[in-house]
Structures are given as structure tokens and as C-alpha cells.
Design a protein around this motif. Structure first.
Motif, short mmCIF file in Angstrom:
data_model
loop_
_atom_site.label_atom_id
_atom_site.label_comp_id
_atom_site.label_asym_id
_atom_site.label_seq_id
_atom_site.Cartn_x
_atom_site.Cartn_y
_atom_site.Cartn_z
N ALA A 47 -2.86 2.82 7.16
CA ALA A 47 -3.11 2.97 5.72
C ALA A 47 -4.38 2.24 5.28
N THR A 48 -4.77 1.22 6.05
CA THR A 48 -5.93 0.42 5.62
C THR A 48 -7.25 1.12 5.85
N GLY A 49 -7.29 1.96 6.87
CA GLY A 49 -8.55 2.63 7.19
C GLY A 49 -9.46 1.82 8.09
N ILE A 50 -9.07 0.60 8.42
CA ILE A 50 -9.90 -0.16 9.36
C ILE A 50 -9.21 -0.30 10.71
N HIS A 51 -8.01 0.31 10.82
CA HIS A 51 -7.18 0.18 12.03
C HIS A 51 -7.92 0.60 13.29
N ASP A 52 -8.65 1.73 13.22
CA ASP A 52 -9.31 2.23 14.41
C ASP A 52 -10.55 1.42 14.79
N GLY A 53 -11.00 0.57 13.89
CA GLY A 53 -12.21 -0.19 14.17
C GLY A 53 -11.94 -1.63 14.61
N LEU A 54 -10.66 -1.96 14.79
CA LEU A 54 -10.33 -3.38 15.04
C LEU A 54 -10.90 -3.91 16.35
N GLU A 55 -10.78 -3.11 17.42
CA GLU A 55 -11.32 -3.56 18.72
C GLU A 55 -12.82 -3.79 18.59
N LEU A 113 0.85 -1.18 0.00
CA LEU A 113 0.00 0.00 0.00
C LEU A 113 0.89 1.24 0.00
N GLY A 114 0.61 2.17 -0.88
CA GLY A 114 1.44 3.37 -0.96
C GLY A 114 2.40 3.35 -2.13
N SER A 115 2.57 2.18 -2.76
CA SER A 115 3.38 2.13 -3.99
C SER A 115 2.49 2.61 -5.13
N SER A 116 3.08 2.72 -6.31
CA SER A 116 2.28 3.21 -7.46
C SER A 116 1.10 2.28 -7.72
N TYR A 117 1.22 1.04 -7.34
CA TYR A 117 0.16 0.05 -7.53
C TYR A 117 -1.14 0.47 -6.84
N THR A 118 -1.03 1.16 -5.70
CA THR A 118 -2.28 1.63 -5.06
C THR A 118 -2.48 3.13 -5.20
N ARG A 119 -1.45 3.88 -5.52
CA ARG A 119 -1.63 5.34 -5.64
C ARG A 119 -2.37 5.75 -6.89
N ILE A 120 -2.24 4.97 -7.97
CA ILE A 120 -2.71 5.48 -9.26
C ILE A 120 -4.03 4.90 -9.72
N PHE A 121 -4.62 3.99 -8.91
CA PHE A 121 -5.97 3.57 -9.27
C PHE A 121 -6.87 3.61 -8.06
N ASP A 122 -8.12 3.50 -8.31
CA ASP A 122 -9.14 3.67 -7.29
C ASP A 122 -10.10 2.50 -7.38
N PHE A 123 -10.39 1.90 -6.25
CA PHE A 123 -11.36 0.82 -6.22
C PHE A 123 -12.52 1.29 -5.36
N VAL A 124 -13.66 1.51 -5.99
CA VAL A 124 -14.82 2.04 -5.27
C VAL A 124 -15.90 0.96 -5.20
N VAL A 125 -16.24 0.60 -3.97
CA VAL A 125 -17.26 -0.42 -3.77
C VAL A 125 -18.62 0.24 -3.68
N GLY A 126 -19.53 -0.20 -4.51
CA GLY A 126 -20.90 0.31 -4.46
C GLY A 126 -21.85 -0.77 -3.97
#
Lengths: 555, 192
Positions: B61-69, A53-66
Motif C-alpha cells: 500500500a505504501t508504494g515504496i515496498h518494491d524499492g526497499l532493497e 492506510l485504506g481507511s477513509s482517512y486516506t481514501r478521501i484526501f490526496d497529498f501531492v508533493v511538488g
């Protein structure tokens, strides 16, 4: 205060195909062009081979769950062209005659394969799209071709915007091409636009538009942190006479919805009729012994005959046997070999013949051990444009969860019987081809976790002749909002049964002379007629006579 | 060089065991020691836990860190209700979800992730990151993970990159025609 407000002639929102192509032509024609891009601007050596997470692999695309549909899109300067797999086929002829759910032609009468071909030509010239040869096909593509042949089918190497002399077959294309083999917009249209004075501003996420008293547009944006996109550091405003919306089919309608209270009523079709391009993925787990024995394939001594999942360059071979215009709608589709990297691609794959859960657990772990022998088949069918965007989130087009990549959006997609008909037929076809004589075990990805899944969102702001079912007229201008044009995938009226980048790009090229005419009517000194960014002129020379017939101003 | 330092939240031991048991149900592994209760031991080789699932989940970075407990507490509540419904006896010395055997953990996660379950989004998200610890080591640099023998990447057969950390494949295809072209193909390679 108004004296200090920043102004530009043409404000382009998004720097993918719709944005880069229009920005190039308008800047080359003499307009002051500013491009706002919500994602970062990565240079060549920043494209990493790294799943962290944080490499270009995650910085340059977006995955939006609907709700019922998840969308994977680009999020960087160059947009989808930086993360896509560069397959560039033209849409088959029958697509333009589709009726879909509305019971009459979805596309404007003026747009057909014949009328779009000169614009497709322009893109082929600009992006160096070439017919791939069998020697360019990856192991995965070759295997798919051999399996199709064994089942009595044809198969085609795909037209692609890839310079094979530079490609190292690393299959990290989704993290950006480190080797400049992929002909992303960052190596053609965008440098061309910059050379003609356009300004590209990364990490500027447009929130909404409003009108100025003089009839121009005031565009409001937030500045996004370059590392943690959940953080925003300020906002700004810029005024423009013309706005080109190219934020992508999962974001353009959201910006317009959020703008509605200020701009006035939007056409009914804004944020409706979303299509996932009918996309559906199947995972085949190959029996390597059968691959050798039945297909006669070999990778050399000591190597599995296939065992090459990570080697390649996205899709290289597709089956077009069901792209037959005489078949009924919803039963036409292409079947394309695709590489899908770990991270998202594995959890949705299901265990064939599972006695327990299909997407997790001990049996799933066993098939992960055979990951190198997976073959992913990408079905592009005809869906029913059933996606609808709910109320816009507070900012952007989703509620961001992770620092990059992952968000929750307001798109709702409930597949109709028509869509399921296409998916089921395609699934059955893949099974028939790949399970023949025990070559593989095949299961489609599950929809139960994140809904259906598209990497090619379309049609959320579509063009058409009927004001009730289309947001744009046939010049790509937003109905009732003169001076706003939409040139991204949202303008494409429906599923294409093939990869859509070529058609999105051709429609953007086709929109440019209309945008030039609108800009001139607003007093901007701009002309149309730039050659391809590569300097070639034959595409331009072929479309100019067509435009003169239309007597478009400035052309 | 990253500007924002990586931050990992600390969570209580009980929550750690609970989430380890959850991660081990998504991608099972072998027990780390004979009395390991969180890892059920239904598979050989390392699973999500050995792959560092807790490190990934705890990373902000995951965004679920604060919800783990909260997630741990919820899944334990669900485990209690499941035990009551199915007549299972829970062992009070470990968190309720840890007390369930593997097959019961599976059934409970299937329930929680069924479309229509009000908490489905949470559990899918948690499952996604547990899976990512195994299949892509999203909390670690990939080349270093491979070098250090990351069990998930090793099981999947991810190869070693070149010395500069980039993958290149000189042999990439069979190099020959393997099917007839569709008859309606344009000279530039599109459907006609």
C-alpha cells in the motif's frame, strides 16, 4: 460511432464546492447534469476513526508533493467539504483590492466584498453557517484565545458549518464526519442535485477535453479502482455542451494543460499564479504549569490544564488583529488555532532549541511524548502567487505512489521575499504570543522536507480583468474557450488571509447565473432561481434583482 | 471488507537490518536485546522499529515496498562513502549503515535529506513512513493498536475510543469567554 457517444447538457468535473453548487443549480433549473468525481463515494458509516492506510482517512484526501510546495486536497464525492474543518469566514474587504506581484488589482473590478456579500449570504443559508459561541470552542481554541488575551490581543470564535448539537468533538473531521455534524456538501447541495436528476459518478478521473465538430466538448476519463488508485480499469468519453471545471486548484489546470493540444492555446494564466493561500504552520509545545498559573485554565482535577490536542473540531478560534487593511500588503494575516492529526502533522514539526536535527531523532521523539500538549497555529498570510505547474503527468494530477493519499506532482513553488516577509512576520507574532512568560516553545514547520504546505490551494486558473494575468473573465468563463467555466479554488485570484471555502463557494454561486445564460445560448432549456438546498429562499430572493439588472438570459 | 489482499514483500536480512537502523534514526528506541546493532538504543521505550516500521514499509500500500532493497543498498553505499570521508572504520560483520553509530547515522540522513540532494525524495519518503509507524501505526487499525499497547500511540497519549471504535469527548472546552472579540466582526462571525 457518434450516435453511440454518451451525451449530457452540462458536465461537471469534480464534486467539491465548485462542482456540487453548480450541479445543484443547473439540475434544479432543468439541465441534464452529469458529475464526474475522481474519488470514491463514501456513505456516512464508512467514515472511520482509523489511521490505517485504506481507511477513509486516506481514501478521501490526496497529498501531492511538488517541488517546493505540497498540497492536501479532497478526493471523494463532496471533495474538500468532506475533509475540511468547516471554518467559513468571509474574506476581509482589503483582500479584493490586493495588487500582488502584478502591480494592479488582481480581482476583477466587478468583484468586491460588497458585491460578493449577497453570494456569501446564499452560502451561509445553504450550509447553515453560524457564528460560534465561546461555549463551542475546543480546549485548543480556548487556550489560543486565552494566550491572545494575555498578550493584549483579541480573538474570535470562528464562523463554521457545523451542527454543534451533533458534534462529538472527535477531531476526526479529516476522515469525514461520521455524525453528520459537519455540513459537508453530501448533506445539502449534492442530495439536492440528485433529487433534481443530476447523476454523480465516482472514480471517474477526467484526463482531457477536446472539441466536437459542432463546437461542444468531448470529455475523456479513466475509471479508477475503488481501493488502489494506482490501478485503472478502462476509460470512456462523454459529450457536453457546457463544461464546469471544479477538480480543484491542483487538478483543474493540469486537465486544461493536457487538453491544450486538442482545444487550442490556453490562456497564459492556466497553471500559473498558484497560491498556497500563504499558509504556514507553527507548533507550540505548552508548559502545562504555566498554562495553569498564568492563564488560569483548568480541565478539572487530575487533568493537565490543556493536554487536549486530540479533543475538538478543527479550528475554533482565530486572531484577526493583523487583518488590518491599512497595513502594507504581505503583512496582513490571520492566526488560527488548528488541530492537525498524526501521520503528516508530526514529521514536519520541529524541535525548539534542538542541539541535533530538528525534525527527526532522539530530541524529536521527546517532544512527541508531549504531543497532547501541542498547539498548532495556522498562519494564513499573503503570498506572491509564485506557483507554476510543469508538464502534466501521464494521468490525473500526480504520479501516484501509495495506493491512496500520496503522489508526486509537477507544481513548482519558490517563495519570494514578499512571501517570506509575511511568513516571518506571522511566525514572529505566534512566538511573541505563545512564548510570553514561558507559556510555550514555538517552532514553525520545516519547509525542507516537502516544501511549503497548503490545505487551501488557489489561483492556478484565476479570474481577473487582464487577459495576460488571468485565465477566466469575471463570469468565471475560460478565456478563448466559450462554454468552459471554472468554479473551484483555482478561480480565486490570490491568497485570502482566511480559510477560503466560503469564498470559493460564493464565487461558484455567483458563476451559476452566467453558466445558465451560456447554456441557454447553446439551446439548453435551463433557468436560474432555485432556493437553497435546505429550501430557504431569502438568499435567492436577494440576488435575483441584481441579476435582472444585468439582463442575464434565463434569470 | 477489503477486496485486494494485503501483500507484504520479503526482503533480505541485511536490508532489514539496514532499514531498521534507518527507522531507528528517525524515531529512536531502546535496544531489543543487549547485542541489538540495528537499534542504537539512544532512547527509552519503543521507537519506530518496535512500532512495526518494517511491516509498514514492506506493505505494498505504501508504494515504496518494491524499492526497499535498493534503498538499503543505496544507504549502505552512502555509509561507505561517509566512513571513507570521515575516517570511520566500518565493522564488516554488519551492513555499513548499521555499523555507523547513532550520531553518524544522523549526520548522513541530514545530508541525504538536504534540499538539493539528488536522492532527497527517496529519503524523505522513507523517513515519512518510518515516522508514521510510530505516530499513527498506519499499517494497523488504530483501536486494535491501542489495545495491543502500540508504543508510539501510547507515548503520544492517544486515548482509548468508545466500544464501537469511535472517539467522543463530552468535555471538550473551557466553556467560557477567554478574549475580547475583534471590533470589526460581522453579526454572523466574519471579519467585517
Amino acid at each position: 460511432m457518434s450516435d453511440t457517444t454518451e451525451k449530457t447538457d452540462v458536465l461537471v468535473i469534480g464534486s467539491g464546492f465548485g462542482g456540487a453548487i453548480t450541479a445543484y443549480h443547473l439540475a434544479a433549473g432543468g439541465a441534464k447534469v452529469t458529475v464526474l468525481e475522481r474519488g470514491p463515494w463514501l456513505k456516512n458509516d464508512e467514515f472511520e476513526h482509523d489511521y490505517k492506510l485504506g481507511s477513509s482517512y486516506t481514501r478521501i484526501f490526496d497529498f501531492v508533493v511538488g517541488d517546493g510546495m505540497s498540497v492536501l486536497g479532497g478526493n471523494c464525492v463532496g471533495g474538500g467539504s468532506v475533509v475540511y474543518f468547516a471554518a467559513m469566514p468571509r474574506a476581509p474587504r482589503f483582500v479584493f483590492d490586493r495588487h500582488g506581484g502584478i502591480g494592479r488589482r488582481m480581482w476583477p473590478k466587478s468583484v468586491s466584498r460588497e458585491t460578493l456579500d449577497p453570494w456569501y449570504d446564499r452560502i451561509e443559508e445553504s450550509l447553515s453557517v453560524s457564528k460560534q459561541d465561546w461555549s463551542d470552542a475546543s480546549y485548543a481554541g480556548g487556550l489560543w484565545a486565552a494566550a491572545c488575551n494575555h498578550a493584549g490581543r483579541t480573538a474570535n470564535p470562528l464562523a463554521a458549518a457545523i451542527d454543534n448539537s451533533k458534534c462529538v468533538n472527535c477531531n476526526f473531521m479529516m476522515a469525514g464526519c461520521r455524525f453528520e455534524a459537519k455540513q459537508s456538501l453530501t448533506v445539502n447541495y449534492l442530495p439536492g442535485a440528485l433529487a433534481h436528476g443530476a447523476e454523480v459518478r465516482p472514480l471517474h478521473e477526467v484526463q482531457y477535453l477536446e472539441r466536437t465538430p459542432g463546437g461542444d466538448y468531448r470529455v475523456h476519463y479513466n475509471i479508477v479502482d475503488d481501493e488502489d488508485y494506482r490501478l485503472q480499469s478502462g476509460s470512456g468519453v462523454i459529450e457536453a455542451k457546457i463544461v464546469v471545471m471544479a477538480a480543484g486548484a491542483a487538478a483543474t489546470p493540469v486537465i486544461l494543460q493536457r487538453s491544450e493540444t486538442r482545444l487550442g492555446t490556453m490562456p497564459h494564466a492556466v497553471g500559473r499564479y498558484f497560491s498556497g493561500n500563504g499558509e504556514r504552520l507553527n507548533t507550540a509545545i505548552l508548559n502545562e504549569d504555566k498554562v495553569a498559573e498564568i492563564l488560569g485554565l483548568s480541565r478539572g482535577d487530575g487533568q493537565l490544564p490543556y493536554g487536549a490536542n486530540a479533543i475538538g473540531k478543527g479550528p475554533t478560534v482565530a486572531s484577526w488583529d493583523k487583518l488590518d487593511g491599512s497595513l502594507p500588503e504581505y503583512s496582513r494575516y490571520s492566526l488560527e488555532q488548528l488541530y492537525f492529526p498524526p501521520g503528516l502533522g508530526t514529521i514536519l514539526a520541529q524541535v525548539p532549541d534542538a542541539s541535533g536535527p530538528t525534525w527527526f531523532g532522539k530530541e524529536k521523539k521527546e517532544i512527541l511524548k508531549h504531543w497532547k500538549s501541542w498547539l498548532t497555529i495556522f498562519c494564513m498570510t499573503e503570498d506572491d502567487n509564485e506557483g507554476v505547474f510543469g508538464p502534466p503527468p501521464a494521468t490525473g494530477n500526480s504520479h501516484r505512489i501509495s495506493q491512496q493519499m500520496l503522489g508526486r506532482g509537477n507544481l513548482s513553488y519558490k517563495p519570494t521575499e514578499n512571501t517570506w516577509h509575511g511568513w516571518n512576520q506571522a511566525d514572529a507574532d505566534v512566538k511573541e504570543i505563545l512564548e510570553k512568560d514561558g507559556l510555550a516553545k514555538v517552532m514553525p514547520w520545516t519547509n525542507d522536507l516537502v516544501g511549503a504546505y497548503t490545505v487551501h490551494p488557489l489561483a492556478s486558473c484565476r479570474m481577473g480583468d487582464d487577459p495576460h494575468t488571468s485565465a477566466l473573465d469575471d463570469t468565471s468563463e475560460l478565456r478563448g474557450h466559450s462554454g468552459i467555466f471554472v468554479t473551484d479554488g483555482s478561480a480565486v485570484p490570490g491568497a485570502l488571509t482566511v480559510n477560503p471555502a466560503m469564498t470559493i463557494a460564493a464565487l461558484a454561486e455567483r458563476a451559476v447565473p452566467h453558466i445558465v445564460a451560456a447554456a441557454r445560448a447553446k439551446g439548453i432549456a435551463v433557468t436560474y432561481g432555485a432556493p437553497a438546498p435546505t429550501g430557504y429562499k431569502s438568499g435567492r430572493d436577494a440576488v435575483l434583482p441584481l441579476l435582472r439588472k444585468k439582463e442575464l438570459a434565463g434569470v | 471488507m477489503r477486496r485486494i489482499p494485503e501483500r507484504k514483500v520479503d526482503i533480505a536480512e541485511a536490508a532489514t537490518f539496514t532499514l531498521e537502523a534507518y527507522a531507528d534514526t528517525i524515531v529512536p528506541g531502546e535496544k531489543r536485546w543487549p547485542g541489538d546493532r540495528a537499534v542504537a538504543g539512544v532512547s527509552t521505550g519503543g521507537g519506530a522499529v518496535a512500532c512495526g516500521a518494517l511491516d509498514l514499509l514492506r506493505w505494498d500500500a505504501t508504494g515504496i515496498h518494491d524499492g526497499l532493497e535498493d534503498l538499503a543498498s543505496r544507504v549502505n553505499d552512502h555509509a561507505r562513502a561517509y566512513a571513507e570521508k570521515t575516517g570511520r572504520t566500518l565493522d564488516g560483520t554488519v551492513p555499513p549503515f548499521v555499523s555507523l553509530d547513532y550520531d553518524d547515522r544522523v549526520r548522513l540522513i541530514e545530508e541525504l535529506t538536504t534540499p538539493g540532494h539528488p536522492e532527497k525524495d527517496f529519503w524523505v519518503l522513507l523517513s515519512l513512513f518510518c515516522n508514521m509507524a510510530f505516530d499513527s501505526a498506519a499499517h494497523l487499525h488504530t483501536d486494535e493498536s491501542i489495545e495491543n499497547g502500540h508504543p508510539g500511540l501510547a507515548a503520544m497519549g492517544i486515548t482509548v475510543p468508545d466500544t464501537d471504535g469511535l472517539w467522543r469527548f463530552r468535555d471538550f472546552g473551557y466553556g467560557r469567554r477567554l478574549a475580547d472579540l475583534h471590533p470589526d466582526t460581522t453579526p454572523s462571525g466574519s471579519p467585517a
